[in-house]
Design a protein around this motif. Sequence first.
Motif, mmCIF file in Angstrom:
data_model
loop_
_atom_site.group_PDB
_atom_site.id
_atom_site.type_symbol
_atom_site.label_atom_id
_atom_site.label_comp_id
_atom_site.label_asym_id
_atom_site.label_seq_id
_atom_site.Cartn_x
_atom_site.Cartn_y
_atom_site.Cartn_z
ATOM 1 N N PHE A 299 0.832 -1.202 0.000
ATOM 2 C CA PHE A 299 0.000 0.000 0.000
ATOM 3 C C PHE A 299 0.869 1.256 0.000
ATOM 4 N N GLU A 300 1.955 1.210 0.746
ATOM 5 C CA GLU A 300 2.871 2.357 0.796
ATOM 6 C C GLU A 300 3.444 2.668 -0.584
ATOM 7 N N GLN A 301 3.640 1.622 -1.409
ATOM 8 C CA GLN A 301 4.225 1.787 -2.738
ATOM 9 C C GLN A 301 3.177 1.993 -3.831
ATOM 10 N N GLY A 302 1.911 2.155 -3.443
ATOM 11 C CA GLY A 302 0.901 2.524 -4.427
ATOM 12 C C GLY A 302 -0.083 1.447 -4.816
ATOM 13 N N ALA A 303 -0.119 0.338 -4.086
ATOM 14 C CA ALA A 303 -1.073 -0.723 -4.419
ATOM 15 C C ALA A 303 -2.511 -0.215 -4.274
ATOM 16 N N SER A 304 -3.356 -0.611 -5.213
ATOM 17 C CA SER A 304 -4.768 -0.232 -5.142
ATOM 18 C C SER A 304 -5.581 -1.247 -4.360
ATOM 19 N N GLU A 305 -5.045 -2.466 -4.232
ATOM 20 C CA GLU A 305 -5.753 -3.540 -3.533
ATOM 21 C C GLU A 305 -4.748 -4.609 -3.142
ATOM 22 N N VAL A 306 -4.922 -5.194 -1.972
ATOM 23 C CA VAL A 306 -4.105 -6.331 -1.541
ATOM 24 C C VAL A 306 -5.034 -7.386 -0.958
ATOM 25 N N ARG A 307 -5.003 -8.571 -1.522
ATOM 26 C CA ARG A 307 -5.809 -9.685 -1.036
ATOM 27 C C ARG A 307 -4.915 -10.704 -0.346
ATOM 28 N N VAL A 308 -5.437 -11.316 0.696
ATOM 29 C CA VAL A 308 -4.753 -12.422 1.364
ATOM 30 C C VAL A 308 -5.606 -13.669 1.170
ATOM 31 N N ALA A 309 -5.004 -14.727 0.601
ATOM 32 C CA ALA A 309 -5.755 -15.963 0.365
ATOM 33 C C ALA A 309 -6.297 -16.512 1.673
ATOM 34 N N LYS A 310 -7.592 -16.825 1.672
ATOM 35 C CA LYS A 310 -8.260 -17.268 2.907
ATOM 36 C C LYS A 310 -7.929 -18.709 3.267
ATOM 37 N N ASP A 311 -7.665 -19.523 2.245
ATOM 38 C CA ASP A 311 -7.431 -20.945 2.506
ATOM 39 C C ASP A 311 -6.590 -21.538 1.381
ATOM 40 N N ALA A 312 -6.325 -22.837 1.477
ATOM 41 C CA ALA A 312 -5.474 -23.513 0.492
ATOM 42 C C ALA A 312 -6.092 -23.483 -0.895
ATOM 43 N N ALA A 313 -7.428 -23.561 -0.980
ATOM 44 C CA ALA A 313 -8.096 -23.551 -2.283
ATOM 45 C C ALA A 313 -7.894 -22.217 -2.988
ATOM 46 N N GLU A 314 -8.038 -21.122 -2.238
ATOM 47 C CA GLU A 314 -7.851 -19.811 -2.853
ATOM 48 C C GLU A 314 -6.382 -19.593 -3.226
ATOM 49 N N ARG A 315 -5.479 -20.084 -2.374
ATOM 50 C CA ARG A 315 -4.052 -19.987 -2.694
ATOM 51 C C ARG A 315 -3.741 -20.751 -3.975
#
Length: 483
Positions: A299-315
Motif C-alpha cells: 500500500f505504501e508503494q501505491g497498491a490499489s488492492e491487496v488480497r490475502v488468500a483465505k485458505d489452500a483452495a484460494e491460494r
Amino acid sequence: MPTRRELVAALAEAVGREWVVWRPEELATYEFDGTVERSVPHAVVLPANAEETARVVRTCRALGVPLTPRGAGTGLSGGAVAARRGVVLSTARMRRVLEVDPVDRVAVVEPGVANLEISRQAVGFGLCYPPDPSSQAACTIGGNVAENAGGPHCLALGVTQNFVCGLEVVTAAGEVRWLGGRALESPGFDLRGAFIGSEGTLGIVTKVVVRLVPVPPSVVTLLAAFPTVGEACGAVSSIIARGIIPAAMEMMDRLCIEAVEARFAVDYPEGAGAVLLVELDGPDGQAAAEAARVRAECFEQGASEVRVAKDAAERALLWKGRKGAIPALGQLAPNYYIVDGVVPRSRLAAVMERVAEISRTSGLRIANVFHAGDGNLHPLILFDEREPGAPARVLETAAAIMRVCVEEGGTLSGEHGIGAEKREFMPWLFSERDLAAMARLREVFGADAGLFNPCKVFPAGTGCGEAGKSAAALRAAGEDAYV
C-alpha cells in the motif's frame, strides 16, 4: 559417416532395437523443444540405465555421429534440438524414484523423473523439493540439472544448484562417474557444480541425489494490484530492503492478466496494470507477521488492492493463474517467444520501461510475467508465424531485450540457459579468453571432438563451425562485442 541403416543397427546393439526410433513419422516428436528451433535427428535412442547410456555414447563417438541429450523437451533455449542432426538420446525410460531418505533428507532419482514427482513422494515424510519451474509437472530433474532450473519458489532457498548433492553421469567420453555424493559439500574441485547448468555439453545425468527440506508449517499468499508495472517493481525492491525475503515474489502485467482471466477466470483485480503475487512461509505466526508487513509496504508503494488468500483452495487458484500464465497467452496470439534474462532488482522499473519502448518500436506486443524477487525477467513476444518476416522480427526484438538486460548490469539467462538461441550473445559478457577457458572444460569430460550437443552455449566457431549462425544475433552484437 555411417548410413542410417548402419547407425540404427549399432544403436540397437547398445540398447535393443525396440528402443531405437528412426521412422520419419516417429522422429517428428523429437525435432523441437519449447523454442522456434527445429531439426530432425537421424535417430533417437532410449537407454534404460547408465551402462546402456555409456554404450550409446561410445557408439556415437566411434562412428563420428553428433549426440544430443534430451529430457522432457520442455526446454526454452533450443538445448535439446539436434543442431547437427545425428542421434538424440532421451532419458524418458529412466524415471524411477530410487530412494527417499527422511534421515539424511535426500532423495535419489533417475533423470526422467518429473520435478513435481519428487515432492509427491517426499511429502509423506513431511519433506519437499523446493525448485519448482512452471513446467514442473512435465519437466524432468535431468533437464533441470542441465539448465540449473529455478522457479517461483527459489527466491529464499535457491535454485537446482543449491539442492543437488551428487550426480551419476556418463561423460562425453562414455565413462560412468560420480560427482559429489549425499552431502551438499565435498572436498576437491566442485565438478558437480561445474556439471550443473552445463546444458548437456559435458555429459548425461543418469542418477541425481537431491536435498529435501521440511514442508513449511505455515504459508500465507498475497495478491497485490498496482496501477502500473513501475509501482509494482518499486514494491519488490522495497519489501526486500525491509529485510523480508519471501518464498516467492512473482509479477504479471496487464497483458498477462488479460490472458489468464480469459483462460482461467481466477478473478485477478480488474483494471490492474500489474499484480504482484507474494508468498511467505515459516513457523506459525512468523509468516502471518511478515505478510502484514508486506501488505503495508505494498500500500505504501501505491497498491490499489491487496488480497490475502483465505485458505489452500484460494491460494491454489492464485497460483494456477501464475503457473498457467505463459500458455494462457495463446488466448491473445497464435505464437509467443519467451525471453529469459536477469537484471538487478533496483533496475526492474527502468528495464520494464525500455521493454515497453522496444514493444512500441517493433510493433510487437510484449507480455511480461517474471520472478520479480530475483530480477529474472520473462518478456513474451506475441506474434503470428504465418505473417511474412514475423520470425525474423521476433528474434531481432528478443536480441534487443537481451541487450537491455546486459546494459542494465544483468546477464543473459536466469534459468532457461543459453542453448542455441543466445550463444551469439555470449561475447557481450565474455572475452575470447573467457570463452576458450570454458570450452577447455569440455575436454576434461571428453567432449573435445565437437560431437556432444554441438552448436550450444558457445558462439559459432567454438565447437560447431560456422553452421547455424543467427544473422539477427550477429547484427545485434554491435561494435563493442569481443571479437
